[in-house]
Design a protein around this motif. Structure first.
Motif, PDB file in Angstrom:
ATOM      1  N   THR A 255       0.839  -1.119   0.082  1.00 47.35           N
ATOM      2  CA  THR A 255      -0.147  -0.104  -0.126  1.00 47.35           C
ATOM      3  C   THR A 255       0.816   1.119  -0.113  1.00 47.35           C
ATOM      4  O   THR A 255       0.380   2.217  -0.781  1.00 47.35           O
ATOM      5  CB  THR A 255      -0.865  -0.102   1.118  1.00 47.35           C
ATOM      6  N   TRP A 281      -5.453  -2.643  -7.823  1.00 47.16           N
ATOM      7  CA  TRP A 281      -6.455  -2.081  -6.806  1.00 47.16           C
ATOM      8  C   TRP A 281      -7.516  -3.078  -7.121  1.00 47.16           C
ATOM      9  O   TRP A 281      -8.210  -3.422  -6.350  1.00 47.16           O
ATOM     10  CB  TRP A 281      -6.855  -0.778  -7.312  1.00 47.16           C
ATOM     11  N   ALA A 343      -6.166   4.854  -1.368  1.00 44.56           N
ATOM     12  CA  ALA A 343      -7.557   5.196  -1.976  1.00 44.56           C
ATOM     13  C   ALA A 343      -7.465   6.794  -1.967  1.00 44.56           C
ATOM     14  O   ALA A 343      -8.177   7.271  -3.095  1.00 44.56           O
ATOM     15  CB  ALA A 343      -8.496   4.585  -0.756  1.00 44.56           C
ATOM     16  N   TYR A 355     -13.393   4.825  -4.695  1.00 43.75           N
ATOM     17  CA  TYR A 355     -12.245   5.140  -3.878  1.00 43.75           C
ATOM     18  C   TYR A 355     -12.546   5.596  -2.460  1.00 43.75           C
ATOM     19  O   TYR A 355     -12.187   5.293  -1.426  1.00 43.75           O
ATOM     20  CB  TYR A 355     -11.104   6.124  -4.612  1.00 43.75           C
TER      21      TYR A 355
END
Length: 658
Positions: A255, A281, A343, A355
């Protein structure tokens, strides 16, 4: 401002400043107040205590203010910089001059600890003081990770205070990194820093100072990943970055990596990087994310895509698609926080409701579940089920702990909670996009000149009625208000200037534009009915077969031992047609919305294997006959679990029809 994309060529939105928006009442105000008054001071005590973390003492030794050896974790410096962000926002929120004074003292101490060439990582500095050469020997000693969090914290300090002291330290450290990467490029001896916080940090240095050398350094450091020899799926560097199609490896490292790549895309616009971001994603949210927004399912795993005959053991692994165990769910808190950062950056690049939906899911469920309601105890891991009895011992505790050995998560959590109001809105030249809903007040000064205050009144996340009122207009519009309709919404109503528009399921997971030619007397009401939902998992998620989870609005609910009269939650089955009533209770001093319902109790076994005539303790057995009787039950939001003693907890529950 968490990340300043105002001048980022390929970002469509930018955030609001930390001084321009604040939670004023209700759910998020309570969470932030608890964090500022409880979490942040407790964390400072932990960092100051030599016998607990030794972090501040390490800085004092480096600065020549104390004597001794290094102690604590390799990444303690970076964790302290994260805590400084939470203290900074607390000082601003509480208007507390003493907190500002303590921050300035810490900055002075850090500056004294820094080496003349800009190097700043206390373990290695103390080793050099004892005649050892320890720099850049092992990527798992987190030197660059520490500097990356330094960069981000220093940029926020500059934006919130206008002071250069912390930023000057960060710029010197970035100069050291520039020399390090220049040497790596010349020699070909490239290593990938673990948990690469410096990608985001360097780009924020560029955005804060306007010095393009920091952007070039970030781009170089990401590009050089492809030069690593014998890379690992654990670090996402086994194959070139632009060949990434699935999310693999260590969840925090992943991430942080993709959040940094999203930042780089916002500045440079490389379409290959955007394609990678879309692919990984989609793989994550479609096959490897828990209903709570938790990620990194396995404590240890192997790469599903690498060479099984090669050492590919991975810590905090994503694992295979649909490999989402509940009792042993790892879900490190930092991974969920990394997901929020990623996000948010994707949202600024592409203003898609998806998102923000994922960001809100992770924030309201996993992130808030990682800390007790009183703000004093923490989960490092975030399981989805606590069983009555296990035939094995988990490596992590089954309840929250005041101090945990790997202390990266609590300060990370403190900063993301203290900064949470900045996720409430984002803006473009003439538009305001709603993000996480909650009662707040925000001051907007848009690029088209519009200058006004907007007040949001709501009991979200328990109620879907959201009122937005505009006042203190210094310069009128036009302004377009973009309203997020969450993916769970079945319908929505928008009322503006006395006219109501109704939208169906097709509007879910999108933004609805409300054009305001003038801001005078503008009041917009968004109404999203919140119904309790019976959620099922993809059939490939084996551990959730024939079970349902209960969701209402953005919240995931669970059942704990105090919520039903039974020997074991394994005997409780839900009724998919049951009605749920929302009630409010005080749990550990906080107002918590709970769901009351009627469930089924399966009457077959008294929970004692020694007297169990049906052989319920056997590994396999014949399907027994069973009787079911109604039983009163309730469910609490997952974020509020483990605040009423140690007992069973389940999110996924078996179900039957009448």
């Amino acid at each position: 401002m968490l990340t300043d994309t105002r001048n980022s060529r390929y970002a469509k939105l930018c955030g609001t400043g930390g001084k321009d928006v604040r939670w004023t009442n209700g759910f998020w105000r309570d969470a932030v107040a608890s964090c500022a008054k409880s979490m942040v001071p407790q964390l400072e005590h932990m960092f100051e205590a030599k016998e607990i973390s030794h972090v501040v003492e390490n800085f004092r030794i480096c600065a020549g203010e104390a004597e001794g050896d290094f102690d604590g974790t390799f990444f303690g410096d970076g964790d302290f910089y994260k805590w400084m962000e939470s203290e900074l926002y607390s000082a601003v929120l509480l208007k507390d001059p003493e907190r500002f004074q303590r921050l300035r003292a810490y900055i002075s101490l850090i500056g004294k600890a820094q080496q003349p060439d800009g190097y700043l990582s206390t373990k290695q500095i103390i080793a050099a003081m004892h005649g050892e050469s320890a720099r850049n020997k092992d990527i798992n000693e987190f030197e660059v990770y520490n500097m990356g969090h330094l960069f981000t914290s220093a940029c926020l300090y500059k934006r919130m205070t206008g002071e250069d002291s912390f930023l000057d330290i960060a710029r010197k450290a970035a100069g050291y990194l520039a020399n390090l990467y220049d040497q790596a490029e010349k020699t070909g001896n490239v290593q990938t820093a673990v948990c690469p916080s410096h990608y985001m940090g360097l780009i924020e240095l560029y955005r804060t100072t306007g010095d393009e050398s920091y952007l070039e350094l970030a781009e170089k450091s990401i590009r050089l990943r492809d030069s690593v020899v014998d890379g690992m799926d654990d670090n996402q560097d086994r194959i070139p970055l632009k060949e990434h199609k699935k999310i693999i490896g260590h969840a925090v490292r992943a991430t942080y990596l993709y959040a940094g790549v999203a930042d780089l895309y916002a500045e440079k616009g490389d379409p290959d990087y955007l394609r990678v971001l879309h692919d990984v994603w989609h793989n994550m949210v479609s096959t490897k994310m828990y209903i709570t927004g938790g990620i990194g399912a396995l404590y240890n795993g192997t790469s599903p895509y690498g060479n099984f005959f090669k050492d590919q053991k991975i810590h905090q692994a994503f694992g295979y698609e649909y490999q989402l165990p509940n009792v042993t769910a790892y879900n490190e808190t930092c991974a969920s926080i990394g997901l929020v950062m990623w996000a948010y950056r994707m949202f600024l690049v592409e203003p898609r409701a998806e998102y923000m939906d994922i960001l809100e899911r992770a924030m309201l469920n996993t992130n808030l579940a990682a800390v007790s309601l009183d703000g004093k105890r923490y989960f490092y891991e975030n399981m989805l089920r606590r069983a009555k009895k296990l035939e094995y011992e988990l490596i992590w505790p089954l309840t929250r702990s005041e101090y945990i050995l790997s202390y990266c998560c609590p300060p990370n959590l403190a900063r993301v909670i203290m900064e949470s109001a900045e996720y409430a809105y984002a803006v473009s030249e003439d538009s305001v996009y709603t993000g996480m809903y909650g009662e707040n007040q925000a001051h907007f000064h848009l690029a088209n000149g519009a200058d006004f205050v907007m007040t949001q009144t709501t009991d979200y996340p328990y109620d879907g009625n959201i009122r937005l009122q505009i006042s203190d207009i210094k310069k009128d519009g036009p302004v377009t208000l973009m309203l997020r309709i969450p993916g769970w919404a079945e319908r929505a109503e928008v009322t503006c200037h006395g006219r109501t528009e109704t939208y169906g399921k097709e509007s879910a997971g999108s933004y609805l534009p409300v054009a305001l030619s003038s801001l005078e007397d503008a009041e917009i009401v968004l109404s999203i009915p919140m119904k309790t939902r019976n959620t099922i998992a993809n059939p490939m998620v084996e551990e959730d077969t024939a079970q349902i989870a209960i969701e209402r609005g953005p919240l995931v609910f669970c059942m704990e031992q105090p919520d039903v009269e039974t020997e074991s939650l394994d005997q409780i089955w839900l009724d998919p047609s049951a009605e749920y009533q929302l009630r409010f209770e005080q749990i550990d001093g906080r107002r918590i919305g709970v769901l009351e319902t009627t469930a089924f109790q399966r009457k077959i076994w008294n929970g004692n294997p020694e007297t169990d005539p049906e052989g319920a303790s056997n590994l396999y057995r014949t399907l027994p006959k069973a009787e079911f009787e109604p039983v009163d039950a309730r469910m609490v939001p997952y974020f509020a679990w483990d605040n009423r003693g140690v007992g069973e907890m389940r999110i996924w529950m078996p179900y039957r029809t009448r």
